[in-house]
Design an enzyme around this catalytic site. Structure first.
Site, mmCIF file in Angstrom:
data_model
loop_
_atom_site.group_PDB
_atom_site.id
_atom_site.type_symbol
_atom_site.label_atom_id
_atom_site.label_comp_id
_atom_site.label_asym_id
_atom_site.label_seq_id
_atom_site.Cartn_x
_atom_site.Cartn_y
_atom_site.Cartn_z
ATOM 1 N N LYS A 1 -41.970 48.314 17.458
ATOM 2 C CA LYS A 1 -42.410 49.680 17.190
ATOM 3 C C LYS A 1 -43.499 49.750 16.130
ATOM 4 O O LYS A 1 -44.178 50.766 16.013
ATOM 5 C CB LYS A 1 -41.223 50.553 16.799
ATOM 6 C CG LYS A 1 -40.382 50.074 15.626
ATOM 7 C CD LYS A 1 -39.165 50.979 15.490
ATOM 8 C CE LYS A 1 -38.222 50.522 14.377
ATOM 9 N NZ LYS A 1 -37.040 51.415 14.288
ATOM 10 N N LYS B 1 -41.896 48.421 22.050
ATOM 11 C CA LYS B 1 -41.481 47.460 21.027
ATOM 12 C C LYS B 1 -42.502 46.325 20.932
ATOM 13 O O LYS B 1 -43.079 45.951 21.952
ATOM 14 C CB LYS B 1 -40.102 46.879 21.380
ATOM 15 C CG LYS B 1 -38.997 47.906 21.566
ATOM 16 C CD LYS B 1 -38.607 48.583 20.275
ATOM 17 C CE LYS B 1 -37.461 49.576 20.501
ATOM 18 N NZ LYS B 1 -37.058 50.258 19.264
ATOM 19 N N LYS C 1 -42.323 55.738 25.202
ATOM 20 C CA LYS C 1 -42.322 56.592 24.017
ATOM 21 C C LYS C 1 -42.699 55.832 22.760
ATOM 22 O O LYS C 1 -42.476 54.625 22.656
ATOM 23 C CB LYS C 1 -40.963 57.264 23.814
ATOM 24 C CG LYS C 1 -39.850 56.353 23.326
ATOM 25 C CD LYS C 1 -38.572 57.153 23.008
ATOM 26 C CE LYS C 1 -38.661 57.922 21.723
ATOM 27 N NZ LYS C 1 -38.617 57.064 20.521
ATOM 28 N N THR D 1 -38.699 52.729 24.781
ATOM 29 C CA THR D 1 -39.455 52.795 23.541
ATOM 30 C C THR D 1 -40.307 51.536 23.413
ATOM 31 O O THR D 1 -39.805 50.427 23.600
ATOM 32 C CB THR D 1 -38.507 52.898 22.336
ATOM 33 O OG1 THR D 1 -37.638 54.013 22.515
ATOM 34 C CG2 THR D 1 -39.288 53.062 21.045
ATOM 35 N N ASP E 1 -41.877 55.245 18.778
ATOM 36 C CA ASP E 1 -40.649 55.304 17.996
ATOM 37 C C ASP E 1 -40.864 56.205 16.786
ATOM 38 O O ASP E 1 -41.961 56.692 16.532
ATOM 39 C CB ASP E 1 -40.185 53.911 17.586
ATOM 40 C CG ASP E 1 -38.670 53.761 17.698
ATOM 41 O OD1 ASP E 1 -37.969 54.789 17.639
ATOM 42 O OD2 ASP E 1 -38.181 52.631 17.861
ATOM 43 N N HIS F 1 -36.890 63.213 18.106
ATOM 44 C CA HIS F 1 -36.169 62.020 17.665
ATOM 45 C C HIS F 1 -35.354 62.410 16.439
ATOM 46 O O HIS F 1 -35.882 62.988 15.496
ATOM 47 C CB HIS F 1 -37.155 60.900 17.322
ATOM 48 C CG HIS F 1 -36.494 59.570 17.091
ATOM 49 N ND1 HIS F 1 -35.626 59.354 16.041
ATOM 50 C CD2 HIS F 1 -36.557 58.394 17.775
ATOM 51 C CE1 HIS F 1 -35.192 58.106 16.081
ATOM 52 N NE2 HIS F 1 -35.736 57.500 17.134
ATOM 53 N N ARG F 2 -34.065 62.077 16.446
ATOM 54 C CA ARG F 2 -33.183 62.533 15.364
ATOM 55 C C ARG F 2 -33.230 61.600 14.145
ATOM 56 O O ARG F 2 -32.212 61.340 13.501
ATOM 57 C CB ARG F 2 -31.751 62.684 15.868
ATOM 58 C CG ARG F 2 -31.146 61.428 16.481
ATOM 59 C CD ARG F 2 -29.715 61.681 16.929
ATOM 60 N NE ARG F 2 -29.100 60.469 17.457
ATOM 61 C CZ ARG F 2 -27.804 60.359 17.743
ATOM 62 N NH1 ARG F 2 -26.997 61.393 17.555
ATOM 63 N NH2 ARG F 2 -27.309 59.237 18.216
ATOM 64 N N SER G 1 -30.307 56.510 23.926
ATOM 65 C CA SER G 1 -31.240 55.465 23.523
ATOM 66 C C SER G 1 -30.635 54.653 22.397
ATOM 67 O O SER G 1 -30.039 55.206 21.475
ATOM 68 C CB SER G 1 -32.565 56.098 23.062
ATOM 69 O OG SER G 1 -33.476 55.125 22.613
ATOM 70 N N ASN H 1 -25.729 74.781 -0.912
ATOM 71 C CA ASN H 1 -25.229 74.644 -2.272
ATOM 72 C C ASN H 1 -23.821 74.065 -2.344
ATOM 73 O O ASN H 1 -23.484 73.322 -3.264
ATOM 74 C CB ASN H 1 -25.248 76.023 -2.951
ATOM 75 C CG ASN H 1 -24.938 75.959 -4.423
ATOM 76 O OD1 ASN H 1 -25.475 75.128 -5.138
ATOM 77 N ND2 ASN H 1 -24.055 76.834 -4.881
#
Length: 485
Positions: free
Chosen positions: A179, A177, A203, A175, A205, A295-296, A380, A125
Site C-alpha cells: 500500500k 499492495k 482500491k 486493495t 488503502d 475506510h474505517r 476486507s 465529555n
C-alpha cells in the site's frame, strides 16, 4: 441498587451546593421513552462504592445539561425537558461490576442533520468522568423524524448496481499492495492486472494519499488509465477507489474534482477525517453522481475494547446517516476483529430498512431508517478464495468482498489471483442458486471448480488452510461466541 428520590421542592433543588445527579432529576425509573426521543445504551463500570443508578444518572447528566454543582441558570430553561433521563439499569450478563444503562434524550437537544453535534453530546465529555472506571456506548436509536434530517448515502446499493450493471452476486475488489512505496506507473499496473483478471474494483488503502514516492495526481492518472483499459478489455464497468483524504477540505474537494474529470465512478475517504468532513464529501458525491467509499481507519482505537469506547454498530449508524455508500464492516473470518454474529449485526445496520432488536447480534433497539438508502458493507482484511462459501453464507449478495493479499499474493501473479477469486465467487453463487448447501459443501464446490481453473487450484493450495480463528474481544453478552471454523 437503591431507587433514589428526585428533589422536587424548588427551594431545596436550586439551593447552592452539590446534589447527586439522581436527585437533580437525571434518573427516572418510571420514564417511558417518547417516539421522538433519542435513546442511548451505555455499558458502565462504576467505581467501587458508586451506586449504579447514580452512575447512570451521572452519564445522563454529563451528556446533556448537568455540571458538578447546582446552577440557578437551569431555571431560565425548560430544564425538565432538556435533562436527559436514565430510565433503566440492569447488570450485564456474566460481567460482574458492569451495567447496561438506558438514557433518553429529548430531540430538541440536537441540531438537525449533524453527526458532529450528536457525538459532541453523547460521547463528548462523559467518557472521562471519574466516578466511572469505564464506559462504552453500545447502541443508539434515532427517531425517524431525526433520521429524515440526514440525506444519507449519496448513491445507495440499488443505484450502484444499476450503474455497474452487476446483479445477483457480491462485488469483488482488492486493495493495491504494497500500500506504500509503489511508483504511479507500477501502481497502475497492479490495478490493471486485478481488474483485467475479473475484479469489479481495485482500491487505495487508508494511508496512501500524496507522498514523496507517488504524488496523488500521478496515482489518479495511472489508475484511471488502467481502469479504462481493463473496462475496454473485459466489456465490464470497472472502478478503483481513489482516496481523496487530505489535510484540508479544500484539498479534498480539489482531488475529488480531478477524479471526476478523469471519469472515476467512485472516490474514497478515511474515517479519521471526521464527521463534518464526511458529511461534506457526501454532499459533494451526491451532487456529482459519485459513489463514496468509507475506510474505517482508526476505529479500532475506540471500538475494539468491550468495556470502554464506542461499539462499531453505533459508528455504522452514524455513518449511514452521515452518508457513505461503502463501509468496511468486518469479515468474521479474516485477520481483523469481529465474531460472526456481531459482524452480522453491523451488516444489518447498513442494509436494513427497519432494524429489529437482535440481542445475539448486539442490536438493542428497533431502528426505522425511513427513506435512507442502504450502505454496501465491505469485507476486507485477511480473506482468500478458500473462504468464499463462508463469506457468502454469512453476508449474502449485497457486500463487496475485497481480497488484497488474496489477489496480489497469488503465486501465478495478480491477474491469476483475481481470476481465482472471480471463479470461486461464480461457482459458489451458481451452487447456491441451484439449492446446494454451500456452508457445508463449500470446500468441495471450490475443489470441483478448481479442476477447470488453474489459478483457483493454486489459490486453494496456497491458502486453503489459512484461518485467523482467534477469540474476538467484542462479542455478544447474550449468546456463546460462535466459530466459523
Amino acid at each position: 441498587m437503591n431507587e433514589p428520590t428526585q428533589i422536587t421542592d424548588t427551594k431545596k433543588r436550586y439551593a447552592a451546593g452539590v446534589l447527586k445527579y439522581a436527585q437533580m432529576g437525571y434518573w427516572n425509573g418510571d420514564y417511558v421513552p417518547k417516539d421522538t426521543d433519542i435513546l442511548a445504551l451505555f455499558r458502565i463500570t462504576p467505581q467501587d462504592g458508586v451506586d449504579p443508578i447514580e452512575a447512570a444518572a451521572a452519564v445522563a447528566g454529563e451528556s446533556s445539561t448537568a455540571t458538578w454543582t447546582v446552577v440557578w441558570t437551569d431555571r431560565l430553561t425548560a430544564c425538565d425537558m432538556y435533562r436527559a433521563k436514565a430510565y433503566k439499569v440492569e447488570p450485564v450478563p456474566n460481567n460482574p461490576g458492569q451495567y447496561f444503562c438506558y438514557v433518553a434524550y429529548d430531540l430538541s437537544l440536537f441540531e438537525e442533520g449533524s453527526i458532529a453535534n450528536v457525538t459532541a453530546s453523547i460521547i463528548g465529555n462523559v467518557f472521562s468522568f471519574k466516578p466511572l472506571k469505564a464506559a462504552r456506548l453500545e447502541d443508539m436509536k434515532f427517531p425517524v423524524s431525526y433520521v429524515k434530517t440526514f440525506a444519507g448515502p449519496p448513491t445507495g446499493i440499488v443505484v450502484e448496481r444499476e450503474r455497474l450493471d452487476k446483479f445477483g452476486r457480491p462485488l469483488l475488489g482488492a486493495t493495491t499492495k504494497p500500500k506504500l512505496g509503489l511508483s504511479g506507473r507500477n501502481y497502475g499496473r497492479v490495478v490493471y492486472e486485478g481488474l483485467k483478471g475479473g475484479l469489479d474494483f481495485m482500491k487505495d488503502d487508508e494511508n496512501i494519499n500524496s507522498q514523496p514516492f507517488m504524488h496523488w495526481r500521478d496515482r489518479f492518472l495511472f489508475v484511471m488509465d488502467a481502469v479504462n483499459k481493463a473496462s475496454a478489455a473485459t466489456g465490464e464497468v470497472k472502478g478503483s477507489y481513489l482516496n481523496v483524504t487530505a489535510g484540508t477540505m479544500e484539498e479534498m474537494y480539489r482531488r475529488a474534482e480531478f477524479a471526476k474529470e478523469l471519469g472515476s465512478v467512485i472516490i474514497m475517504i478515511d474515517l479519521v477525517v471526521g464527521y463534518t468532513a464526511i458529511q461534506s464529501m457526501s454532499n459533494w458525491a451526491r451532487q456529482n453522481d459519485m459513489v463514496l467509499h468509507m475506510h474505517r481507519a482508526g476505529h479500532g482505537t475506540y471500538t475494539r475494547q468491550k468495556n470502554h469506547g464506542v461499539s462499531f454498530r453505533v459508528i455504522a449508524k452514524w455513518l449511514r446517516m452521515a452518508g457513505v455508500d461503502h463501509l468496511h464492516t468486518g469479515t468474521a473470518v479474516g485477520k481483523l476483529e469481529g465474531d460472526p454474529l456481531t459482524v452480522q449485526g453491523y451488516y444489518n445496520v447498513c442494509r436494513d430498512t427497519h432494524t429489529k432488536v437482535d440481542l445475539p447480534r448486539g442490536i438493542f433497539f428497533d431502528q426505522d431508517w425511513g427513506a435512507l438508502k442502504k450502505v454496501m458493507p465491505v469485507a476486507s482484511g485477511g480473506i482468500h478464495a478458500g473462504q468464499m462459501h463462508q463469506l457468502i453464507d454469512l453476508f449474502g449478495d449485497d457486500v463487496v468482498l475485497q481480497f488484497g493479499g488474496g489477489t496480489i499474493g497469488h503465486p501465478q501473479g495478480i491477474q491469476a489471483g483475481a481470476t481465482a477469486n472471480r471463479v470461486a465467487l461464480e461457482a459458489m453463487v451458481l451452487a447456491r442458486n441451484e439449492g446446494r448447501d454451500i456452508k457445508n459443501e463449500g470446500p468441495q464446490i471450490l475443489r470441483d471448480a478448481a479442476k477447470s481453473c488453474t489459478p483457483l487450484a493454486a489459490a486453494l493450495d496456497t491458502w486453503g488452510d489459512i484461518t485467523f480463528n482467534y477469540t474476538s474481544t467484542d462479542t455478544s453478552d447474550y449468546v456463546p461466541t460462535p466459530s466459523v471454523a
